[in-house]
Design an enzyme around this catalytic site. Structure first.
Site, PDB file in Angstrom:
ATOM      1  N   ASN A 236       6.932  28.442  18.187  1.00  0.00           N
ATOM      2  CA  ASN A 236       5.694  28.209  18.931  1.00  0.00           C
ATOM      3  C   ASN A 236       5.276  26.740  18.963  1.00  0.00           C
ATOM      4  O   ASN A 236       4.107  26.394  19.035  1.00  0.00           O
ATOM      5  CB  ASN A 236       4.573  29.121  18.397  1.00  0.00           C
ATOM      6  CG  ASN A 236       4.279  28.867  16.932  1.00  0.00           C
ATOM      7  OD1 ASN A 236       4.844  27.957  16.336  1.00  0.00           O
ATOM      8  ND2 ASN A 236       3.384  29.646  16.351  1.00  0.00           N
TER       9      ASN A 236
ATOM     10  N   TYR B 102       5.218  26.246   3.594  1.00  0.00           N
ATOM     11  CA  TYR B 102       4.722  27.556   4.030  1.00  0.00           C
ATOM     12  C   TYR B 102       4.595  28.547   2.877  1.00  0.00           C
ATOM     13  O   TYR B 102       4.596  29.763   3.107  1.00  0.00           O
ATOM     14  CB  TYR B 102       5.615  28.112   5.132  1.00  0.00           C
ATOM     15  CG  TYR B 102       5.318  27.538   6.509  1.00  0.00           C
ATOM     16  CD1 TYR B 102       4.100  27.812   7.140  1.00  0.00           C
ATOM     17  CD2 TYR B 102       6.230  26.740   7.188  1.00  0.00           C
ATOM     18  CE1 TYR B 102       3.814  27.310   8.396  1.00  0.00           C
ATOM     19  CE2 TYR B 102       5.953  26.229   8.456  1.00  0.00           C
ATOM     20  CZ  TYR B 102       4.733  26.530   9.047  1.00  0.00           C
ATOM     21  OH  TYR B 102       4.445  26.025  10.294  1.00  0.00           O
TER      22      TYR B 102
ATOM     23  N   HIS C 212       2.441  23.134  14.839  1.00  0.00           N
ATOM     24  CA  HIS C 212       1.604  23.620  13.734  1.00  0.00           C
ATOM     25  C   HIS C 212       0.263  22.908  13.774  1.00  0.00           C
ATOM     26  O   HIS C 212       0.190  21.739  14.134  1.00  0.00           O
ATOM     27  CB  HIS C 212       2.283  23.321  12.385  1.00  0.00           C
ATOM     28  CG  HIS C 212       1.364  23.511  11.211  1.00  0.00           C
ATOM     29  ND1 HIS C 212       1.139  24.739  10.641  1.00  0.00           N
ATOM     30  CD2 HIS C 212       0.581  22.620  10.526  1.00  0.00           C
ATOM     31  CE1 HIS C 212       0.274  24.605   9.636  1.00  0.00           C
ATOM     32  NE2 HIS C 212      -0.082  23.324   9.546  1.00  0.00           N
TER      33      HIS C 212
HETATM   34  P1  ADP Z   1      -0.413  29.610  12.898  1.00  0.00           P
HETATM   35  O1  ADP Z   1       0.740  28.635  12.991  1.00  0.00           O
HETATM   36  O2  ADP Z   1      -0.956  29.947  14.260  1.00  0.00           O
HETATM   37  O3  ADP Z   1      -1.472  29.172  11.924  1.00  0.00           O
HETATM   38  P2  ADP Z   1       0.400  31.523  10.844  1.00  0.00           P
HETATM   39  O4  ADP Z   1      -0.173  30.560   9.855  1.00  0.00           O
HETATM   40  O5  ADP Z   1      -0.062  32.945  10.802  1.00  0.00           O
HETATM   41  O6  ADP Z   1       0.190  31.003  12.352  1.00  0.00           O
HETATM   42  O7  ADP Z   1       1.990  31.551  10.696  1.00  0.00           O
HETATM   43  C1  ADP Z   1       2.723  30.363  10.456  1.00  0.00           C
HETATM   44  C2  ADP Z   1       3.905  30.333  11.378  1.00  0.00           C
HETATM   45  O8  ADP Z   1       4.778  31.417  11.052  1.00  0.00           O
HETATM   46  C3  ADP Z   1       3.594  30.547  12.861  1.00  0.00           C
HETATM   47  O9  ADP Z   1       3.162  29.373  13.522  1.00  0.00           O
HETATM   48  C4  ADP Z   1       4.917  31.037  13.387  1.00  0.00           C
HETATM   49  O10 ADP Z   1       5.865  29.971  13.570  1.00  0.00           O
HETATM   50  C5  ADP Z   1       5.395  31.921  12.248  1.00  0.00           C
HETATM   51  N1  ADP Z   1       4.964  33.321  12.399  1.00  0.00           N
HETATM   52  C6  ADP Z   1       3.732  33.838  12.205  1.00  0.00           C
HETATM   53  N2  ADP Z   1       3.691  35.167  12.405  1.00  0.00           N
HETATM   54  C7  ADP Z   1       4.957  35.523  12.748  1.00  0.00           C
HETATM   55  C8  ADP Z   1       5.597  36.755  13.088  1.00  0.00           C
HETATM   56  N3  ADP Z   1       4.916  37.909  13.112  1.00  0.00           N
HETATM   57  N4  ADP Z   1       6.908  36.721  13.388  1.00  0.00           N
HETATM   58  C9  ADP Z   1       7.620  35.573  13.340  1.00  0.00           C
HETATM   59  N5  ADP Z   1       7.086  34.377  13.037  1.00  0.00           N
HETATM   60  C10 ADP Z   1       5.776  34.337  12.737  1.00  0.00           C
HETATM   61 MG    MG Z   2      -1.350  28.866   9.865  1.00  0.00          MG
END
Ligand code: ADP
Ligand code: MG
Length: 142
Positions: A113, A50, A116
Site C-alpha cells: 500500500n 513492525y 507508511h
Molecule cells: P496502516 O499502515 O494503515 O497503519 P496497520 O498498522 O494496520 O496499517 O498495518 C501495517 C501494515 O501491515 C499495513 O500498512 C499493510 O502494509 C500491512 N497489513 C495490514 N493489514 C494487513 C492484512 N490484513 N493483510 C496483509 N497486510 C496487511
Molecule cells: Mg499502522
C-alpha cells in the site's frame, strides 16, 4: 503547533518508480521535509519496526515485503501532521481508501500500500528515532 510524523515510501513505491510522484503529493499537501534517507531494511530491522504487529497473521509477509527492497523513510512537519498525513494516504486497504488519497491512486493491495504513516504523535517520535539520529532530527529544525 507544528507536529512531526514519520512516513516511509515502501518498497512497492520505489520499485514501481512512484517515489517522485508520491513525494510531490506529500509536499504539495503542505508537509515540510525534516529528514529523509534511502535505505534497505533487513528482516531483523523490518521485524523490529513492525513489532507491534508481531501476533497478527500478516506479520511474516509484511516483514518479508518491507525487507524486499529499498525504502525511503522521512520525517515530515506540519500543523496536525499525524492526522493530516493519515488522511492524505487513506485507508490501509486501497479498496477502502477515499478518492484522491495516495493509497487509492497508487496502491495495489492491503499489504502493498505504497506508504507508511505514524498513527499517533507518540509513535511518530519513536518511529523517527528508529531511522534517524537525534543529531539529524535536531540539525534540521527550522
Ligand atoms: P496502516 O499502515 O494503515 O497503519 P496497520 O498498522 O494496520 O496499517 O498495518 C501495517 C501494515 O501491515 C499495513 O500498512 C499493510 O502494509 C500491512 N497489513 C495490514 N493489514 C494487513 C492484512 N490484513 N493483510 C496483509 N497486510 C496487511
Ligand atoms: Mg499502522
Amino acid at each position: 503547533m507544528k507536529e512531526r510524523t514519520l512516513a516511509i515510501l515502501k518498497p512497492d513505491c520505489i520499485k514501481a518508480g512512484f517515489a517522485g510522484k508520491v513525494l510531490d503529493r506529500i509536499l504539495q499537501a503542505g508537509f515540510e521535509l525534516v529528514a529523509m534517507k534511502l535505505t534497505k531494511m533487513d528482516v531483523k530491522t523490518a521485524g523490529a519496526f513492525y513489532a507491534v504487529h508481531k501476533e497478527r497473521h500478516f506479520y511474516g509477509e509484511l516483514v518479508e515485503f518491507m525487507s524486499s527492497g529499498r525504502c525511503v523513510p522521512m520525517v515530515l512537519e506540519k500543523e496536525n501532521a499525524v492526522e493530516d498525513f493519515r488522511k492524505l494516504i487513506g485507508a490501509t486497504d486501497p479498496a477502502e481508501a477515499a478518492e484522491g488519497t495516495i493509497r487509492k491512486e497508487f496502491a495495489s493491495s492491503k499489504q502493498n500500500n505504497i506508504v507508511h504513516g505514524s498513527d499517533s504523535p507518540e509513535n511518530a517520535k519513536l518511529e523517527a528515532a528508529f531511522f534517524f539520529s537525534e543529531a539529524e532530527l535536531i540539525q534540521n529544525k527550522n
